[in-house]
Enzyme design. Sequence first.
Site, short mmCIF file in Angstrom:
data_model
loop_
_atom_site.label_atom_id
_atom_site.label_comp_id
_atom_site.label_asym_id
_atom_site.label_seq_id
_atom_site.Cartn_x
_atom_site.Cartn_y
_atom_site.Cartn_z
N ARG A 192 0.83 -1.21 0.00
CA ARG A 192 0.00 0.00 0.00
C ARG A 192 0.86 1.26 0.00
O ARG A 192 0.41 2.33 0.40
CB ARG A 192 -0.96 0.01 1.19
CG ARG A 192 -0.31 -0.09 2.55
CD ARG A 192 -1.36 0.04 3.64
NE ARG A 192 -0.82 -0.21 4.96
CZ ARG A 192 -1.48 -0.01 6.09
NH1 ARG A 192 -2.71 0.45 6.05
NH2 ARG A 192 -0.93 -0.26 7.26
N ASP A 381 11.67 -7.18 6.89
CA ASP A 381 11.18 -6.26 5.86
C ASP A 381 10.91 -4.88 6.44
O ASP A 381 10.61 -3.94 5.68
CB ASP A 381 9.92 -6.81 5.19
CG ASP A 381 8.80 -7.09 6.17
OD1 ASP A 381 8.99 -7.98 7.03
OD2 ASP A 381 7.75 -6.43 6.11
#
Length: 629
Positions: A192, A381
């Site tokens: 996103r 991440d």
Amino acid sequence: MLSHFTLSFSHSSSTSTAFRPRLRFLLPYSPIKAFKLHRKTPSFSFSFSFSTNVSMNTPAGLSADSLADGLKKQSLSEDKDKRVKLNLEDLNWDHSFVRELPGDPRADVVPRQVHHACYSKVSPSVQVENPQLVAWSESVAEVLDLDTKEFERPDFPLLFSGASPLAGGLSYAQCYGGHQFGMWAGQLGDGRAITLGELVNSKSQRWELQLKGAGKTPYSRFADGLAVLRSSIREFLCSEAIHSLGIPTTRALSLVTTGKYVTRDMFYDGNAKDEPGAVVCRVAQSFLRFGSFQLHASRGEEDLKIVKALADYTIRHHFPHIENMSRSDSLSFSTGQENDSVVDLTSNKYAAWVVEVAERTASLIASWQGVGFTHGVMNTDNMSVLGLTIDYGPFGFLDAFDPSFTPNTTDLPGRRYCFANQPDVGLWNIAQFTSTLSSAKLINEKEADYALERYGIKFMDDYQVVMTKKLGLPKYNKQLISKLLNNMAVDKVDYTNFFRLLSNIKTDSTTSDEELLVPLKAALLDIGQERKEAWTSWVRIYIDELSGSGVPDEDRKASMNSVNPKFILRNYLCQSAIDMAEQGDFEEVRRLLKVIESPYDEQPGMEKYARLPPAWAYRPGVRMLSCSS
């Protein structure tokens, strides 16, 4: 914290290795034995100097440039007049990431595995209806050479919601993978977040602008690529709060509502509801993560060349001092192992680079521990290769001191990412990163082990400096600090307020027991006689330690207050601002931003922002949140 709390730890390069922490109090520092953190390594910390930009601040009290800072402040008003002030149309775009690295040949946003590529070109697709500018950061605009008057443009909300294209931009979503809660998760990517492009400012600093919540990408999986106002306010405010505390972080330029609603199940309990949508413009020199390299290494021999290309790109643009170093620098160190082998960092730029990544990460986490910040989701991440705080999800600052505190409801079963575990998790993440570079044959085993060793040493060095300055001590005193943290944990003392009040202690050995704890009264709440005696004993020892420094009380107070914030972004303060913003009133977001921009100042009239959390702050969704919040 490694010096006072330690955890069992074992190294493995396996992508499925789980990290099983066991929290236990330890007074002495217990080095992580798996990596033989010997002190045969010289005390000189290998680290090239960071470029002087707002995102690369060293933790408060750790700056080697404090004298220069004083001179800079003298000419601040002059510099402000000389700053370059550009319109949005005049920004100096230079899209090196897209130009120099392999990209996805497809241009659609169908969720899929993206192979042999570092990014996918994608445009924002968010739908808006009368978008509004909620908040903005003038200091970030100045870094970008952007005239702050641009925030007044009628089309600014359209441009920074993603509804209208930004002239000169080149948008894409990054492809990466990562370990989530210790387990390899495969491809993740910007689900996103959409980068608008890179620009280079008048100081030749490269900055990446990224919209979070601007629509679907190939990495969105089953999600909608959107963000809600609630989480967007938290990310915007915390980015700026962490920066103002002097800790390296990504920044936030603006926060815009979309005028549309987004459906979210905040607690994953089947009770989804519609919430106001929003978009944050995040800013960083790079959003590259450990997982950016891991994914390609996990995909086999063919993609190992991408690991090398990505490493070369990162060093060239973000660690140019390493690219330009020569053998004459003589950066060779003993590994401290039995055969006393030597690691020559000038003979392999990738080894020099991974050592600096390890040290930046260690320094970052030491600074987190100093201000009581708990990230909440330290997946690989979510770890920046530049040593920045990145991806603000269910974060939280300590209120009552609790080493096992985690702000993440998803983390509750094992508390992997709790406050005390952060240093060891950072090391585990570095181990995964070194394993990635080793698999690409960029570094050897000795170089990988040396990076891990340097992480441990750098963390301890920085953490000891942080804690020494927080207490205003002339030198580090492990026993004194360990006893203090034990006392704080027993009595659930507010971490921030206690250290701020501690500067009021006077080095007067004649103070009576009845008066001794008066300066700490507001922090030592509801303690019985036995605990008062324990605290009185500690303060007596503390005063004795201070007396040997010869530093006047007022000078020590000023020094301590420069590293112990009065104001932090407590989750309940965020929630108060969110509640008002969801009703269309953005003034509390803006007021809170102003307060957290000067966390070390007294700010008369703003005392309410330093108060302890009220009872309602402990309800679900305030003090603790889920990963999607």
